[in-house]
Design a protein around this motif. Structure first.
Motif, PDB file in Angstrom:
ATOM      1  N   VAL A  44      -0.172  -2.256  -3.661  1.00 14.37           N
ATOM      2  CA  VAL A  44       0.598  -3.469  -4.686  1.00 14.37           C
ATOM      3  C   VAL A  44       2.066  -3.142  -4.023  1.00 14.37           C
ATOM      4  O   VAL A  44       2.610  -2.091  -3.354  1.00 14.37           O
ATOM      5  CB  VAL A  44       0.500  -3.000  -5.964  1.00 14.37           C
ATOM      6  N   GLU A  45       2.903  -4.097  -4.437  1.00 10.81           N
ATOM      7  CA  GLU A  45       4.605  -3.767  -3.989  1.00 10.81           C
ATOM      8  C   GLU A  45       5.128  -4.356  -5.255  1.00 10.81           C
ATOM      9  O   GLU A  45       4.849  -5.203  -6.077  1.00 10.81           O
ATOM     10  CB  GLU A  45       4.803  -5.042  -2.995  1.00 10.81           C
ATOM     11  N   ALA A  46       6.281  -3.597  -5.565  1.00  9.51           N
ATOM     12  CA  ALA A  46       7.061  -3.661  -6.723  1.00  9.51           C
ATOM     13  C   ALA A  46       8.473  -3.470  -6.171  1.00  9.51           C
ATOM     14  O   ALA A  46       8.789  -2.505  -5.756  1.00  9.51           O
ATOM     15  CB  ALA A  46       6.712  -2.707  -8.075  1.00  9.51           C
ATOM     16  N   GLY A  47       9.446  -4.210  -6.523  1.00 11.55           N
ATOM     17  CA  GLY A  47      10.639  -3.899  -6.261  1.00 11.55           C
ATOM     18  C   GLY A  47      11.091  -3.631  -4.704  1.00 11.55           C
ATOM     19  O   GLY A  47      11.865  -2.968  -4.318  1.00 11.55           O
ATOM     20  N   GLY A  48      10.055  -4.322  -3.986  1.00  2.13           N
ATOM     21  CA  GLY A  48      10.285  -4.106  -2.574  1.00  2.13           C
ATOM     22  C   GLY A  48       9.603  -2.714  -1.963  1.00  2.13           C
ATOM     23  O   GLY A  48      10.089  -2.620  -0.802  1.00  2.13           O
ATOM     24  N   GLN A  49       9.016  -2.072  -2.842  1.00  4.81           N
ATOM     25  CA  GLN A  49       8.415  -0.691  -2.233  1.00  4.81           C
ATOM     26  C   GLN A  49       7.092  -0.786  -2.334  1.00  4.81           C
ATOM     27  O   GLN A  49       6.211  -1.321  -3.313  1.00  4.81           O
ATOM     28  CB  GLN A  49       8.988   0.361  -3.226  1.00  4.81           C
ATOM     29  N   PRO A  50       6.237  -0.289  -1.432  1.00  2.81           N
ATOM     30  CA  PRO A  50       4.931  -0.203  -1.520  1.00  2.81           C
ATOM     31  C   PRO A  50       4.275   0.733  -2.207  1.00  2.81           C
ATOM     32  O   PRO A  50       4.798   2.117  -2.271  1.00  2.81           O
ATOM     33  CB  PRO A  50       4.512  -0.112  -0.053  1.00  2.81           C
ATOM     34  N   TYR A  51       3.171   0.477  -2.738  1.00  4.81           N
ATOM     35  CA  TYR A  51       2.629   1.522  -3.580  1.00  4.81           C
ATOM     36  C   TYR A  51       0.913   1.620  -3.443  1.00  4.81           C
ATOM     37  O   TYR A  51       0.549   0.288  -3.132  1.00  4.81           O
ATOM     38  CB  TYR A  51       2.496   1.273  -5.195  1.00  4.81           C
ATOM     39  N   CYS A  52       0.329   2.651  -3.235  1.00  2.00           N
ATOM     40  CA  CYS A  52      -1.201   2.521  -3.069  1.00  2.00           C
ATOM     41  C   CYS A  52      -1.997   1.789  -4.189  1.00  2.00           C
ATOM     42  O   CYS A  52      -3.084   1.401  -4.069  1.00  2.00           O
ATOM     43  CB  CYS A  52      -1.735   3.918  -2.983  1.00  2.00           C
ATOM     44  N   CYS A  53      -1.470   2.045  -5.328  1.00  2.00           N
ATOM     45  CA  CYS A  53      -2.278   1.250  -6.501  1.00  2.00           C
ATOM     46  C   CYS A  53      -1.103   1.022  -7.846  1.00  2.00           C
ATOM     47  O   CYS A  53      -0.145   1.406  -7.630  1.00  2.00           O
ATOM     48  CB  CYS A  53      -3.253   2.280  -7.192  1.00  2.00           C
ATOM     49  N   ALA A  54      -1.592   0.464  -8.824  1.00  2.00           N
ATOM     50  CA  ALA A  54      -0.931   0.045  -9.996  1.00  2.00           C
ATOM     51  C   ALA A  54      -0.497   1.361 -10.616  1.00  2.00           C
ATOM     52  O   ALA A  54       0.771   1.293 -11.144  1.00  2.00           O
ATOM     53  CB  ALA A  54      -1.548  -0.996 -10.862  1.00  2.00           C
ATOM     54  N   HIS A  55      -1.284   2.313 -10.823  1.00  2.00           N
ATOM     55  CA  HIS A  55      -0.894   3.458 -11.330  1.00  2.00           C
ATOM     56  C   HIS A  55       0.318   4.014 -10.744  1.00  2.00           C
ATOM     57  O   HIS A  55       1.401   4.461 -11.628  1.00  2.00           O
ATOM     58  CB  HIS A  55      -2.195   4.313 -11.421  1.00  2.00           C
ATOM     59  N   CYS A  56       0.415   3.962  -9.450  1.00  2.00           N
ATOM     60  CA  CYS A  56       1.584   4.775  -8.793  1.00  2.00           C
ATOM     61  C   CYS A  56       2.875   4.026  -8.831  1.00  2.00           C
ATOM     62  O   CYS A  56       3.840   4.451  -9.267  1.00  2.00           O
ATOM     63  CB  CYS A  56       1.231   4.953  -7.090  1.00  2.00           C
TER      64      CYS A  56
ATOM     65  N   GLY B 108       8.000   3.459 -12.218  1.00  2.00           N
ATOM     66  CA  GLY B 108       8.758   2.908 -12.992  1.00  2.00           C
ATOM     67  C   GLY B 108       8.859   1.280 -13.166  1.00  2.00           C
ATOM     68  O   GLY B 108       9.512   0.429 -13.940  1.00  2.00           O
ATOM     69  N   ALA B 109       7.788   0.907 -12.220  1.00  2.77           N
ATOM     70  CA  ALA B 109       7.608  -0.482 -12.286  1.00  2.77           C
ATOM     71  C   ALA B 109       6.592  -0.876 -13.347  1.00  2.77           C
ATOM     72  O   ALA B 109       5.812  -0.389 -13.554  1.00  2.77           O
ATOM     73  CB  ALA B 109       6.986  -0.943 -10.764  1.00  2.77           C
ATOM     74  N   GLY B 110       6.848  -2.168 -13.900  1.00  5.33           N
ATOM     75  CA  GLY B 110       6.303  -2.491 -14.975  1.00  5.33           C
ATOM     76  C   GLY B 110       5.160  -3.885 -14.764  1.00  5.33           C
ATOM     77  O   GLY B 110       5.581  -4.472 -13.794  1.00  5.33           O
ATOM     78  N   ALA B 111       4.355  -3.996 -15.501  1.00  9.00           N
ATOM     79  CA  ALA B 111       3.318  -5.269 -15.548  1.00  9.00           C
ATOM     80  C   ALA B 111       2.775  -5.103 -14.048  1.00  9.00           C
ATOM     81  O   ALA B 111       2.806  -6.366 -13.549  1.00  9.00           O
ATOM     82  CB  ALA B 111       4.146  -6.337 -15.832  1.00  9.00           C
ATOM     83  N   ILE B 112       2.416  -4.239 -13.421  1.00 10.78           N
ATOM     84  CA  ILE B 112       1.768  -4.290 -12.303  1.00 10.78           C
ATOM     85  C   ILE B 112       0.340  -4.139 -12.386  1.00 10.78           C
ATOM     86  O   ILE B 112      -0.310  -3.279 -13.261  1.00 10.78           O
ATOM     87  CB  ILE B 112       2.063  -3.132 -11.308  1.00 10.78           C
TER      88      ILE B 112
END
Length: 79
Positions: free
Chosen positions: A54-66, A71-75
């Motif tokens: 997933v991506e939030a705020g331009g940053q990649p994450y392996c999953c919604a939990h991370c 600090g990203a919300g609603a993922i």
């Protein structure tokens, strides 16, 4: 034969990966080495992202939990 750019193995079954906008390909002897060199890392836990992630705020994450832990919300992960 081509030499793997990650481990240096000179292998007769090496393969080339080409990226749009890059003039030269990159050579690897295994998918493991290609993943190590090409995949992004999770901005929270640092694991290599092999799937969609997933991506939030331009940053990649392996999953919604991370993403949420960072600090990203609603993922949501895709189901």
């Amino acid at each position: 034969m081509a030499r793997c750019e990650v481990c240096g193995n000179d292998y007769d079954k090496a393969f080339e990966v080409r990226t749009p906008g890059v003039s030269e390909g990159r050579f690897f002897d295994s998918f493991e080495c290609a993943i190590h060199a090409l995949s992004p890392t999770c901005s929270h836990c640092g694991v290599r992202i092999v799937g969609h992630g997933v991506e939030a705020g331009g940053q990649p994450y392996c999953c919604a939990h991370c993403a949420e832990a960072a600090g990203a919300g609603a993922i949501q992960d895709r189901a």
